[in-house]
Scaffold this active site. Structure first.
Site, PDB file in Angstrom:
ATOM      1  NE  ARG A   1      39.770-172.256  33.569  1.00 35.75           N
ATOM      2  CZ  ARG A   1      39.688-172.488  32.274  1.00 35.75           C
ATOM      3  NH1 ARG A   1      38.498-172.552  31.682  1.00 35.75           N
ATOM      4  NH2 ARG A   1      40.765-172.667  31.538  1.00 35.75           N
TER       5      ARG A   1
ATOM      6  CG  HIS B   1      42.278-168.114  34.818  1.00 34.27           C
ATOM      7  ND1 HIS B   1      42.289-168.597  33.523  1.00 34.27           N
ATOM      8  CD2 HIS B   1      42.415-169.207  35.618  1.00 34.27           C
ATOM      9  CE1 HIS B   1      42.411-169.908  33.539  1.00 34.27           C
ATOM     10  NE2 HIS B   1      42.477-170.298  34.805  1.00 34.27           N
TER      11      HIS B   1
ATOM     12  CG  ASN C   1      42.146-166.245  30.559  1.00 31.57           C
ATOM     13  OD1 ASN C   1      42.109-167.043  31.499  1.00 31.57           O
ATOM     14  ND2 ASN C   1      42.994-165.235  30.514  1.00 31.57           N
TER      15      ASN C   1
ATOM     16  CG  HIS D   1      39.653-178.148  39.294  1.00 31.47           C
ATOM     17  ND1 HIS D   1      40.923-178.552  38.924  1.00 31.47           N
ATOM     18  CD2 HIS D   1      39.512-176.882  38.816  1.00 31.47           C
ATOM     19  CE1 HIS D   1      41.516-177.569  38.250  1.00 31.47           C
ATOM     20  NE2 HIS D   1      40.679-176.551  38.179  1.00 31.47           N
TER      21      HIS D   1
END
Length: 328
Positions: free
Chosen positions: A71, A75, A100, A197
């Site tokens: 992730r 990001h 975050n 995910h």
């Protein structure tokens, strides 16, 4: 002499054409992208091994770093490109932005960087370490690896305000498409990358709005009734918003296609995930990826390479940070 010069020019042109076509045929980015497979082959031959060992050690201590690092890379790339800016610490940096705050694995990247600086000082960028580590976390959770193009340099700017446009847990398909398209990614990339995910969790506070009748709105009708009861038990209306729930129920720590199967059964935890099934623009892609002979692993690798080349800093731009948490 004129004939020789013409021949040399033709051979040079032909060589460039071969390189360009080879890059396209293999799915590897061509010279224009600024990254390539094996960038550190001569300058730091053990770079990928050192990163892999650091990720393995971190995963052994805390398996939650796998979805955390994956992730984190996502990001990083979605804010000013894949320049390692998310790794910079301090007031008002990207790390302090709301989306975050729960990222994990920074210490793994720092550990890898410390070892790389000892082996090859000033050579391997933090942005590349993060891209390599993201691949390695997929392998550790029983996914399939891929060759990661390297050669990124590190950015010098990290601002929390730049993280405002990250894809969010309540985004519609149309909004997600707009955010992906703005970075050169298409709808298939969107659905494929959402498959990340299959590992990881979300806090109850992120999706609890779907579970209860609030402000006159009933619970989200797209949620399977049995699953709704399960989620309501895990995340009571006035309970702890920080309690974590697997994004891929029943298989939250293993890399597989059950995430897509769950969407087809109304068992997507995030609204932004479940709409991939309910929206006709994305449902056929979900159906293909959940099929018995799914190409998910191959497609995920391809989309990750595409994403990891967003806005890369290369050449004389940027820097090679000495520590990943601070600019030089």
């Amino acid at each position: 002499m004129g004939l020789v010069r013409s021949l040399c020019l033709f051979i040079t042109f032909l060589s460039c054409l071969i390189i360009l076509v080879h890059g396209q045929a293999t799915g590897r980015p061509g010279p224009v992208s600024g990254t390539r497979i094996g960038f550190y082959l001569t300058t730091c031959p053990r770079a990928e091994t050192i990163v892999r060992n650091a990720v393995n050690a971190g995963f052994s201590s805390d398996p939650r770093i796998a979805p955390g690092i994956l992730r984190m890379h996502f990001h990083d790339c979605f804010v000013q490109g894949c320049d390692g800016s998310i790794l910079i610490s301090g007031a008002n940096t990207e790390r302090t932005a709301g989306p975050n705050l729960n990222l994990r694995g920074f210490e793994v990247i720092d550990n890898a960087k410390t070892q790389l600086e000892a082996a090859c000082p000033g050579v391997v960028s933090c942005a590349d370490i993060l891209a390599l580590a993201a691949r390695d976390t997929v392998i550790l959770t029983q996914g399939t690896g891929w060759q990661v193009p390297t050669g990124r340099r590190d950015g010098r700017v990290s601002l929390a305000s730049n993280a405002n446009n990250l894809p969010g847990p309540r985004d519609s398909v149309a909004v997600q498409q707009q955010k992906f398209s703005a970075l050169g990614l298409n709808t298939r990339d969107l659905v494929v990358l959402a498959g990340g995910h299959t590992i990881g969790t979300a806090g109850c506070g992120v999706f609890r709005n779907r579970l209860f009748n609030t402000t006159g709105q009933p619970a989200d009708p797209t949620i399977d009734p049995t699953f709704l009861s399960q989620l309501q038990t895990q995340c009571p209306q006035n309970g702890d918003a920080s309690v974590r729930v697997d994004l891929d129920t029943g298989s939250g720590t293993t890399w597989d296609t059950s995430y897509y199967n769950n969407l087809s059964r109304g068992r997507g935890v995030l609204q932004s995930d479940q709409v991939l099934w309910t929206d006709p623009a994305t449902r056929p892609i979900v159906q293909q990826l959940m099929a018995p002979r799914s190409t998910f692993n191959v497609e995920f690798a391809r989309s990750m390479v595409r994403m990891s080349n967003i806005g890369v800093v290369t050449g004389a731009n940027g820097e090679i940070r000495r520590v990943c948490s601070a600019v030089n």
